[in-house]
Scaffold this active site. Structure first.
Site, short mmCIF file in Angstrom:
data_model
loop_
_atom_site.label_atom_id
_atom_site.label_comp_id
_atom_site.label_asym_id
_atom_site.label_seq_id
_atom_site.Cartn_x
_atom_site.Cartn_y
_atom_site.Cartn_z
N ASP A 185 -3.84 -1.71 8.49
CA ASP A 185 -2.47 -1.37 8.12
C ASP A 185 -2.48 -0.13 7.23
OD1 ASP A 185 0.20 -1.31 7.57
OD2 ASP A 185 0.20 -3.14 6.34
N GLY A 186 -1.85 0.94 7.74
CA GLY A 186 -1.71 2.17 6.95
C GLY A 186 -2.57 3.29 7.49
N GLY A 240 2.45 0.30 -0.39
CA GLY A 240 3.68 0.66 -1.08
C GLY A 240 4.54 1.65 -0.29
N PHE A 241 3.90 2.49 0.48
CA PHE A 241 4.66 3.54 1.17
C PHE A 241 4.06 3.81 2.55
CE2 PHE A 241 4.77 4.20 -3.38
CZ PHE A 241 6.14 4.24 -3.63
N GLY A 242 4.93 4.21 3.48
CA GLY A 242 4.46 4.66 4.78
C GLY A 242 4.05 6.13 4.71
N MET A 273 8.15 -5.82 -0.05
CA MET A 273 7.63 -5.22 -1.29
C MET A 273 8.53 -5.60 -2.46
SD MET A 273 6.66 -1.42 -0.04
CE MET A 273 5.80 -1.12 1.51
N MET A 275 3.79 -7.97 0.10
CA MET A 275 3.23 -7.17 -1.00
C MET A 275 4.00 -7.57 -2.25
SD MET A 275 2.78 -3.70 1.21
CE MET A 275 3.90 -4.33 2.46
N ASP A 284 7.28 -5.38 6.35
CA ASP A 284 6.69 -5.12 5.04
C ASP A 284 7.63 -5.54 3.92
OD1 ASP A 284 4.12 -3.94 5.56
OD2 ASP A 284 5.19 -2.24 6.43
N HIS A 314 4.12 -9.15 6.13
CA HIS A 314 3.11 -8.69 5.16
C HIS A 314 3.75 -8.72 3.78
CE1 HIS A 314 0.57 -4.96 3.74
NE2 HIS A 314 0.25 -6.07 3.10
N HIS A 334 5.73 -5.77 12.72
CA HIS A 334 5.17 -5.91 11.37
C HIS A 334 6.28 -5.64 10.34
CE1 HIS A 334 1.80 -5.62 8.45
NE2 HIS A 334 2.52 -4.67 7.87
C1 DX5 Z 1 2.09 0.17 3.52
C2 DX5 Z 1 2.64 -0.77 4.57
C3 DX5 Z 1 2.36 -0.31 5.96
C4 DX5 Z 1 3.04 1.00 6.27
C5 DX5 Z 1 2.28 1.71 7.33
O1 DX5 Z 1 2.29 -0.36 2.26
O2 DX5 Z 1 2.09 -2.06 4.41
O3 DX5 Z 1 2.70 -1.30 6.90
O4 DX5 Z 1 4.33 0.84 6.69
O5 DX5 Z 1 2.86 2.97 7.50
P1 DX5 Z 1 2.10 4.18 8.18
O6 DX5 Z 1 1.66 3.72 9.55
O7 DX5 Z 1 3.12 5.25 8.22
O8 DX5 Z 1 0.92 4.49 7.31
ZN ZN Z 2 2.18 -3.62 6.08
#
Ligand code: DX5
Ligand code: ZN
Length: 232
Positions: free
Chosen positions: A176-177, A146-148, A41, A72, A39, A70, A37
């Site tokens: 996701d998330g 936006g953030f993990g 942004m 964003m 991301d 993905h 996956h």
């Molecule tokens: C959030 C991302 C996710 C994120 C998930 O904006 O789209 O893909 O990386 O991270 P975790 O699993 O740490 O919540």
């Molecule tokens: Zn994602």
């Protein structure tokens, strides 16, 4: 519920070493990841910046299986061809990213790629029946994007509603998330079949010492499949 044995684990490279994406992608696939996956942004649709199509193209040769991109970003449409040419297998756009999601999904399909629709936590599933014929995947955000590493927001009711709308159609429900061994079973039971996980996969390991990735992926799969009654 998805059929037993059908859960896919998709590590998000947002939690990987950004200086070492190629090796990180190879490592998670060798350790049992189903999809990778990616991301993207833009610092506008979400309050963070990652990378664009050039980085996706550079990562592509290091992924044998599915590259799940993905987006964003807003707008989406001017960049669809670039991400398709970069080698994405799935391109997911947010419902909230613009007024013409139907057109966006059609444009993704027109490139020959699978089309995904992402829904923020504050967005309901009502539009999905109107888009079902344009979709290969619905991505339900378990965090505000936006953030993990953020705390999981319970989206079970939305996932159950989507599973009822989708029925047996070949449309994935992805979460996701906030996925962990605690939240994965709840989401699988609600009807999700693809679990994206960043921190829960990459914690404790590295491309040079990837065994932890394998343990983390197996733990997530076991937790989710266990909720479906599958022994793994
Ligand atoms: C959030 C991302 C996710 C994120 C998930 O904006 O789209 O893909 O990386 O991270 P975790 O699993 O740490 O919540
Ligand atoms: Zn994602």
């Amino acid at each position: 519920m998805p059929p037993p044995g059908s859960i896919k684990i998709a590590p998000s490279i947002l939690a990987a070493d950004f200086a070492n994406f190629g090796a990180e992608c190879r490592a998670v696939e060798e350790q049992g990841a189903d999809w990778v996956h990616v991301d993207v942004m833009d610092g506008h649709f979400v309050p963070n910046l990652t990378f664009g199509p050039a980085t996706c193209a550079a990562i592509r040769p290091h992924i044998r299986g599915v590259m799940d991109v993905h987006l964003m970003i807003a707008p989406v449409d001017p960049y669809i061809d670039a991400f398709a040419e970069a080698g994405a297998d799935i391109i997911t756009a947010h419902l909230e990213a613009g007024p013409h999601i139907h057109r966006t999904l059609q444009a993704i399909r027109a490139t020959g790629k699978m089309a995904g629709l992402a829904l923020n936590p504050g967005t309901g599933p009502e539009a999905v029946p109107h888009l079902l014929d344009q979709l290969d995947l619905v991505c339900v955000m378990g965090v505000n994007p936006g953030f993990g590493g953020q705390r999981f927001i319970d989206v079970s009711a939305k996932v159950r509603a989507l599973r009822a709308m989708i029925g047996d159609r070949p449309v994935h429900i992805q979460i996701d998330g906030g996925i962990s061994v605690d939240t994965a079973p709840v989401m699988a039971r609600a009807g999700a079949d693809v679990l994206v996980a960043g921190s829960a996969v990459f914690k404790g390991g590295s491309a040079d010492a990837p065994e932890a990735y394998g343990q983390n992926i197996r733990a997530l799969r076991r937790a989710a499949e266990g909720a479906l009654g599958t022994l793994v």
